[in-house]
Scaffold this active site. Sequence first.
Site, short mmCIF file in Angstrom:
data_model
loop_
_atom_site.label_atom_id
_atom_site.label_comp_id
_atom_site.label_asym_id
_atom_site.label_seq_id
_atom_site.Cartn_x
_atom_site.Cartn_y
_atom_site.Cartn_z
N ASP A 191 0.85 -1.15 -0.01
CA ASP A 191 -0.03 -0.13 0.05
C ASP A 191 1.08 0.97 -0.04
OD1 ASP A 191 -3.13 0.55 1.47
OD2 ASP A 191 -2.02 1.70 0.37
C1 GLC Z 1 -4.14 4.34 0.22
C2 GLC Z 1 -5.29 3.22 0.43
C3 GLC Z 1 -5.45 2.21 -0.80
C4 GLC Z 1 -4.87 2.82 -2.15
C5 GLC Z 1 -3.65 3.49 -2.09
C6 GLC Z 1 -3.47 4.11 -3.55
O1 GLC Z 1 -3.47 4.68 1.25
O2 GLC Z 1 -4.81 2.32 1.44
O3 GLC Z 1 -6.30 1.54 -0.67
O4 GLC Z 1 -5.27 1.98 -3.11
O5 GLC Z 1 -3.39 4.24 -0.88
O6 GLC Z 1 -4.19 5.31 -3.40
#
Ligand code: GLC
Length: 745
Positions: free
Chosen positions: A272
């Site tokens: 993430d």
């Molecule tokens: C965010 C979220 C994730 C998302 C990623 C990209 O922090 O936790 O679900 O896809 O970053 O934006």
Amino acid sequence: MRNNAIFRIIVLSVMLPVFWSCTPQSEEDRFIDDLLSRMTLEEKIGQLNQLDPSWDAEMKEQLIREGKVGSVFNIVGAKQVNRLQRIAVEQTRLGIPLVAARDVIHGFRTIYPIPLGQAASWNPGLVEQAARLTAEEAAAEGIRWTFSPMVDVARDPRWGRIAEGYGEDTYLASSFAAAATRGYQPTIAACVKHFAGYSASEGGRDYNTTWIPETQLRDVYLPPFKAAIDAGAMSLMCSFNDLNGLPSSANHHLNVDILRHEWQSDALLVSDWGSGSDLVPHGLCADKKEAALRCINARMEMDMQGNIYTDYLAELVREKKVSEKQIDDCVRSILRMKYRLGLFDHPYVSEDTPEPYSEQALATATQLAEQSAILLKNNGILPLQGNNLRLLICGPMADQRKEQLGTWVFDGEPARSVTPYDAFRRATDSRFAYIRMLPGLSYSRDKNTSRFKELEQAAQQADVILFFCGEEAILSGEARCRADLNLPGAQAQMMDRLAATGKPVVMVVMAGRPLTIGRQVEQADAVLYTFHGGTMAGPAIYNLLTGKTVPSGKTPVTFPKMVGQVPLYYNRHNTGRPSYDPPMLIDSIPIGCPQFSIGQSSYWLETPTEPLFPFGYGLSYTTFEYGKTVVTPTDGQKNNYLVSCTVTNTGEWDAYEVVQLYTRQLSGDLVRPIRELKGFERVFIPAGETRTVRFPLAPEQLAYWHERKNDCQSTVYLATDTALFQVWIAPDSRCQALADTLCIR
Ligand code: GLC
């Protein structure tokens, strides 16, 4: 005996390599192995790097030119994506294409209901269609990878991301996880997230720690991921949380033992946003170099916006702390996804972008918004009947183009939203004499009650009040957790004033989570819970309130009476002291009452364990009568059964009913939930007619994870106990219908 065993080992050790070398290598593997053999270590590490060039664009374009980027995200538009793609394909040594990613969570341009709302439809087929249309819109603008579906089973409505998932039940979430994956792919790669256990965050506070026993992890939280992997999901995303003390990005047991060895998955595992470098604030690693080591050793394959792989992996290889094979294994996963998306053959997207918001997309968005709405109460006021009805439309959510789209919307244009007020005032329905619109509050958190007097005066001129309330989009989603689940702002006071007018009030709630609206439900004549319904929320609500469509939604999550009951979910354990009889509540306890004279059972002094609305609940404009559930053995030797029940539409409206199959294991190796959803079906039943609904039930559907402990060793295994089970086919998880039983021998 021993010689025999040795002989077998010799044979196998000779035969296996021969067998392996004879197995024809796929074209895909040949392509990937050949490309990998020509890559330098720096180029391999570059493929493991995902960046967001929507800021620091120039520096990031230079990194792409140097072959240090494998994927970009948050870049939208055929021209923009092609421009970066040309750098990767035409200005780097090997011309490996980028894959452009985006959070396309519940729609791209056309926005569908939030996933929690979609789950209320109990219609995986429609969700699959919505995902397919979404993928077409996104791919037309260069996006080939979405960070969706989010399949975290959520039992805590304080957690803001409950909006993004498919509710509290594993079976229901698994159905939608597979459906969304099938819909997205192969147009765009799905990314099932967040792996794993993220939604069990303590206190419903985002990013917080999670403590999940291995058997519960496997019974409750992992199956939706497995369902998406089995549906072919090309990628997964690590979760931010530490799971039993180990953050997922560094969790070898999750990312290798389970994902690679048990599930045999070859999907790409991406972090993430910076979840790899987060190992330092987590307190797991002393610095980012150690974080890079822990992540690569746990097979976190791509580093989203963390820069730890490009900063440290080459050094770790030179120090022989990381092998180049470990990196090759990760690079294979990203090359494989790009290969399966056809990016090596067709890296560019046509810049002749078709218009989004197609008729089919808008019609599907309307249909899904209709089916995502749950009729929680109706004293007969709905559907709106009669002629020359004078409507007062009010509330902070009645005309909010952006807010009704909900959380995680980047590319849906509010200007294309149709609000409930739009829908009513554009209607040519002669049934309405006049429609007046008075918000009363400007936004959901508004505490300014100065316009309530004007509202009361307007109400005197109306026959029916439509009160649109709920939460602005910003009050749910990532890092948007609430410790209070009441309607924000002065909405409760507004409902008090509307109820006091004596006029019928229809309350429509647009929110990102279940809210504690018990008082308002008592005051209202009807309640329609639509979550955040997306671009076409307005027409959907209009169709439902006027009877053009009959409500069929069912709660995908338990609605608590008060936040103190949370976590409260239907498939809980009974405890050794369940609270059966109405327990003594706080205001009934006699003054000076002796300590143990009012009984002991599992409840709260302020409220029994009953929720405001149970899981699987929803009304219709018609009524349905369930017959007795009947269990018939179909293959006694193997414990296979058929469960059936008649359902009669005893009302005047042709309608759909979501029929649900629940079981309860009455004894076993471990305590089991008092209800478990094992099947469901949306059944169309014309008024006055009866349908027989049937569900197969096999022992493997009743299996759960056991744990065998020997000294310090622990082994988990999936098995079905020899036990007696209650079985219901019912309209919701309370299962008033008479159960039948079956015995697994
Ligand atoms: C965010 C979220 C994730 C998302 C990623 C990209 O922090 O936790 O679900 O896809 O970053 O934006």
